[in-house]
Design a protein around this motif. Structure first.
Motif, PDB file in Angstrom:
ATOM      1  N   MET A 178      70.597  48.724  33.059  1.00 31.32           N
ATOM      2  CA  MET A 178      70.467  50.144  33.301  1.00 31.32           C
ATOM      3  C   MET A 178      69.779  50.860  32.163  1.00 31.32           C
ATOM      4  SD  MET A 178      73.959  51.047  35.245  1.00 31.32           S
ATOM      5  CE  MET A 178      73.675  52.769  35.591  1.00 31.32           C
ATOM      6  N   ARG A 179      69.926  50.329  30.986  1.00 32.80           N
ATOM      7  CA  ARG A 179      69.299  51.017  29.871  1.00 32.80           C
ATOM      8  C   ARG A 179      67.805  50.759  29.811  1.00 32.80           C
ATOM      9  NH1 ARG A 179      73.147  49.138  25.261  1.00 32.80           N
ATOM     10  NH2 ARG A 179      74.478  50.950  24.969  1.00 32.80           N
ATOM     11  N   SER A 180      67.405  49.516  30.042  1.00 30.85           N
ATOM     12  CA  SER A 180      65.983  49.197  29.862  1.00 30.85           C
ATOM     13  C   SER A 180      65.069  50.119  30.676  1.00 30.85           C
ATOM     14  CB  SER A 180      65.676  47.749  30.208  1.00 30.85           C
ATOM     15  OG  SER A 180      66.709  46.921  29.831  1.00 30.85           O
ATOM     16  N   PRO A 181      65.355  50.328  31.964  1.00 34.05           N
ATOM     17  CA  PRO A 181      64.456  51.238  32.678  1.00 34.05           C
ATOM     18  C   PRO A 181      64.459  52.646  32.103  1.00 34.05           C
ATOM     19  CG  PRO A 181      66.232  50.460  34.118  1.00 34.05           C
ATOM     20  CD  PRO A 181      66.350  49.717  32.854  1.00 34.05           C
ATOM     21  N   GLU A 204      71.132  58.714  30.434  1.00 31.03           N
ATOM     22  CA  GLU A 204      71.378  57.777  29.333  1.00 31.03           C
ATOM     23  C   GLU A 204      72.736  58.035  28.703  1.00 31.03           C
ATOM     24  OE1 GLU A 204      67.517  56.259  26.940  1.00 31.03           O
ATOM     25  OE2 GLU A 204      67.897  58.398  26.848  1.00 31.03           O
ATOM     26  N   GLU A 205      73.026  59.325  28.541  1.00 29.06           N
ATOM     27  CA  GLU A 205      74.290  59.703  27.938  1.00 29.06           C
ATOM     28  C   GLU A 205      75.466  59.237  28.787  1.00 29.06           C
ATOM     29  OE1 GLU A 205      74.088  63.616  25.428  1.00 29.06           O
ATOM     30  OE2 GLU A 205      75.194  63.925  27.288  1.00 29.06           O
ATOM     31  N   MET A 206      75.267  59.381  30.107  1.00 28.18           N
ATOM     32  CA  MET A 206      76.332  58.969  31.008  1.00 28.18           C
ATOM     33  C   MET A 206      76.561  57.465  30.919  1.00 28.18           C
ATOM     34  SD  MET A 206      76.672  59.525  35.086  1.00 28.18           S
ATOM     35  CE  MET A 206      76.270  61.249  35.085  1.00 28.18           C
ATOM     36  N   VAL A 207      75.476  56.722  30.877  1.00 30.85           N
ATOM     37  CA  VAL A 207      75.586  55.269  30.746  1.00 30.85           C
ATOM     38  C   VAL A 207      76.301  54.917  29.441  1.00 30.85           C
ATOM     39  CG1 VAL A 207      74.277  53.122  30.439  1.00 30.85           C
ATOM     40  CG2 VAL A 207      73.574  54.767  32.168  1.00 30.85           C
ATOM     41  N   LEU A 248      51.503  43.562  20.028  1.00 26.62           N
ATOM     42  CA  LEU A 248      52.794  44.031  20.554  1.00 26.62           C
ATOM     43  C   LEU A 248      53.450  42.899  21.327  1.00 26.62           C
ATOM     44  CD1 LEU A 248      52.405  47.462  22.393  1.00 26.62           C
ATOM     45  CD2 LEU A 248      54.233  46.814  20.837  1.00 26.62           C
ATOM     46  N   ILE A 249      54.638  42.521  20.955  1.00 23.78           N
ATOM     47  CA  ILE A 249      55.325  41.442  21.672  1.00 23.78           C
ATOM     48  C   ILE A 249      56.624  41.977  22.271  1.00 23.78           C
ATOM     49  CG2 ILE A 249      56.178  39.070  21.524  1.00 23.78           C
ATOM     50  CD1 ILE A 249      54.637  38.806  18.878  1.00 23.78           C
ATOM     51  N   ASP A 250      56.675  41.988  23.590  1.00 19.39           N
ATOM     52  CA  ASP A 250      57.866  42.512  24.278  1.00 19.39           C
ATOM     53  C   ASP A 250      57.858  41.945  25.691  1.00 19.39           C
ATOM     54  OD1 ASP A 250      59.586  45.554  23.968  1.00 19.39           O
ATOM     55  OD2 ASP A 250      59.686  44.305  25.762  1.00 19.39           O
ATOM     56  N   ASP A 251      59.031  41.622  26.208  1.00 14.73           N
ATOM     57  CA  ASP A 251      59.021  41.021  27.552  1.00 14.73           C
ATOM     58  C   ASP A 251      59.085  42.052  28.672  1.00 14.73           C
ATOM     59  OD1 ASP A 251      61.590  41.779  27.136  1.00 14.73           O
ATOM     60  OD2 ASP A 251      62.503  39.850  27.629  1.00 14.73           O
ATOM     61  N   ASP A 252      59.074  43.315  28.333  1.00 15.05           N
ATOM     62  CA  ASP A 252      59.049  44.344  29.361  1.00 15.05           C
ATOM     63  C   ASP A 252      57.621  44.883  29.496  1.00 15.05           C
ATOM     64  OD1 ASP A 252      59.222  46.846  30.760  1.00 15.05           O
ATOM     65  OD2 ASP A 252      61.381  46.836  30.371  1.00 15.05           O
ATOM     66  N   LYS A 253      57.005  44.566  30.632  1.00 19.61           N
ATOM     67  CA  LYS A 253      55.602  44.953  30.865  1.00 19.61           C
ATOM     68  C   LYS A 253      55.395  46.445  30.717  1.00 19.61           C
ATOM     69  CE  LYS A 253      53.797  41.539  33.954  1.00 19.61           C
ATOM     70  NZ  LYS A 253      53.796  41.085  35.315  1.00 19.61           N
ATOM     71  N   ASP A 254      56.313  47.202  31.290  1.00 23.71           N
ATOM     72  CA  ASP A 254      56.146  48.648  31.251  1.00 23.71           C
ATOM     73  C   ASP A 254      56.259  49.188  29.835  1.00 23.71           C
ATOM     74  OD1 ASP A 254      55.624  49.671  33.898  1.00 23.71           O
ATOM     75  OD2 ASP A 254      57.564  48.806  34.438  1.00 23.71           O
TER      76      ASP A 254
END
Lengths: 130, 380
Positions: free
Chosen positions: B156-159, B197-200, A9-15
């Motif tokens: 904002m999307r990533s989290p 998410e929808e709001m964003v 798995l390659i991704d820069d987001d740890k979570d």
């Protein structure tokens, strides 16, 4: 006892890596994580996975592609199934990702977040037809 | 010495065929601390201006060979931010207006004294500085807006994506061991994350429409297909809520020009909205009509309706009709999005409502003036 299939798995987001790892392990795979493209390509060469999942949007917008190219260029990388991960909406709200013409073959483009059942289903499918 | 408040020395060009006037102005302005260039005629002045890029120029209106008016026109086009002042012995309103229309900042009637020259120069250069500063600020603001959109889409999307992925993982590794109440908590979390998410997304869409970066592929299309797709999409929700969803449409409709995806979202938004205010057993009707110029699609429900005082506000961002104690969901941006999309289609969205009887949204689209069948034509 057959050895577990290996997934890189390659991704820069740890979570994101951790969450996806949990799903994949639940599915019975041995999971290897790389947090950047360079490490990813090195791990690809050393562990020889049965499948890799690569985030398209690492650091710079091109890194995912360059990782994909490098992996496809290796001996083992020609036939191994490779999945790409894409966050929704890269150019506009409605366009899902469409690979450029010179794009090396990707076996599947997945949208983040990906449902556990879907992910495991696609992997089974990809590894099964291999 | 009077400095203009700017650390750099301002460069001023004087174009006048009278040598005495040129030299007089030069002396006055140099004593004020400005750098001064002079030219005795138009061609020479323009050449000098192109080479040295002055901040300001005085131009005599009446000169042999080339008129001051022509010079003003050329300089205001070629030299960015230059402030042009016309010098004239025949200060008529007409010539002053013409010079200003061609890009001059002001005019100086002959004869004038050094004080007048100094005062006008100071004012003109201040005007220039303000103009440059305003533009810089505007550019900075535009850039910030663009960056902000990028920021929102990534940061904002990533989290949110990660939270959803964790919930997936949680369900995958332990879902079968969860009690019902734990499942319910997870379900509610998922829903709230989804709403956020929808709001964003909605907010991003609106920002994109506003700064012109929303991708829309305008083609010639039939509103029929848009409506049937939207109805198909919304049918399950209506069924679940026990609301009937009907369509009345003429057999054939003239084409309109539009972007399929955004128009489908307009219809699904409005229908979705109607389901929130229509009780079980209610009905939502989509009716399409057309004349020679326009197609109108109305979406009518027989729900609770909107109080008249709230009606004018419903297209405002984040406005909600629901009272505090009512259960409300959604981003509060859906109708704002619809209005913006309709505007980008040269269309209109209207609403009328009666409390206790229901609400009607009317969408009006101009019909494509299509000379060739099936061609995609932009409406002028």
């Amino acid at each position: 006892m057959t050895a577990k299939k290996k997934i890189l798995l390659i991704d820069d987001d740890k979570d994101f890596l951790f969450a996806t790892k949990l799903i994949l392990e639940k599915g019975g795979y041995e999971v290897f994580l790389a947090e950047d493209g360079k490490t990813g390509v090195e791990m690809w060469k050393s562990i020889n996975p049965d499948l890799a999942i690569i985030d398209m949007m690492m650091e710079t917008w091109g890194e995912g592609f360059s990782v994909l190219n490098k992996i496809r260029a290796t001996d083992t990388g020609k036939e191994t199934p490779l999945f790409m991960l894409s966050a929704v909406d890269l150019q506009g709200p409605y366009q899902s990702f469409e690979p450029p013409p010179e794009f090396p073959t990707v076996n599947k483009v997945l949208q983040k977040p990906i449902k556990a059942d879907d992910l495991l289903g696609y992997i089974r499918q990809a590894l099964g037809v291999k | 010495m009077i400095m203009t408040g700017n650390s750099e020395k301002h460069l001023i060009l004087i174009i006048d065929d009278e040598e005495v006037l040129r030299d007089g102005c030069r002396q006055v302005l140099e004593r004020c601390g400005y750098d001064v260039l002079t030219a005795g005629q138009g061609n020479e002045g323009i050449k000098l201006a192109r080479e040295r890029m002055p901040d300001m120029a005085f131009i005599d209106l009446k000169m042999p060979n080339m008129s001051g008016m022509e010079i003003i026109e050329i300089l205001s086009r070629d030299i960015p931010d230059v402030v042009l002042v016309m010098i004239t012995g025949f200060a008529t309103i007409v010539s002053a207006v013409e010079a200003m229309q061609k890009g001059a900042y002001d005019y100086l009637p002959k004869p004038f004294n050094p004080d007048q020259l100094r005062a006008l120069t100071k004012r003109a250069l201040e005007h220039r500085n303000l103009k440059i500063e305003t533009r810089r600020l505007r550019e900075e603001k535009d850039q910030m807006e663009r960056n902000f959109i990028t920021f929102v889409s990534h940061e904002m999307r990533s989290p949110l994506v990660v939270i959803r992925q964790y919930i997936e993982a949680l369900n995958a590794i332990a879902g079968d061991r969860f009690e019902q109440d734990v499942k319910e908590i997870i379900e509610r979390c998922t829903k709230r994350v989804h709403n956020l998410e929808e709001m964003v997304e909605h907010w991003l869409d609106i920002s994109r429409i506003e700064n012109g970066t929303l991708t829309q592929q305008k083609v010639s299309l039939s509103l029929d297909s848009i409506i049937s797709r939207s109805v198909e999409e919304m049918a399950p929700l209506c069924r679940k809520k026990g609301i009937a969803l009907e369509t009345n449409s003429p057999r054939s409709l003239p084409p309109i020009t539009g972007d399929t995806e955004s128009l489908v979202r307009v219809f699904t938004n409005i229908i979705g909205n109607a389901t929130k205010y229509t009780p079980e057993g209610g009905k939502i009707t989509v009716t399409v009509k057309n004349d020679d110029y326009y197609i109108t699609a109305s979406i009518a429900d027989n729900g609770t309706g909107i109080p008249p005082e709230k009606l004018p506000l419903i297209f405002e961002p984040f406005y909600r009709c629901a009272e505090k104690n009512e259960k409300s969901s959604g981003s509060g941006l859906g109708l704002t999005f619809c209005k913006k999309i309709m505007e980008s289609h040269n269309g209109v969205i209207d609403v009328s409502s009666r409390e206790g009887e229901g609400t009607i949204f009317v969408l009006t689209f101009p019909i494509s003036i299509n000379t060739e069948r099936n061609g995609s034509v932009e409406i002028q």
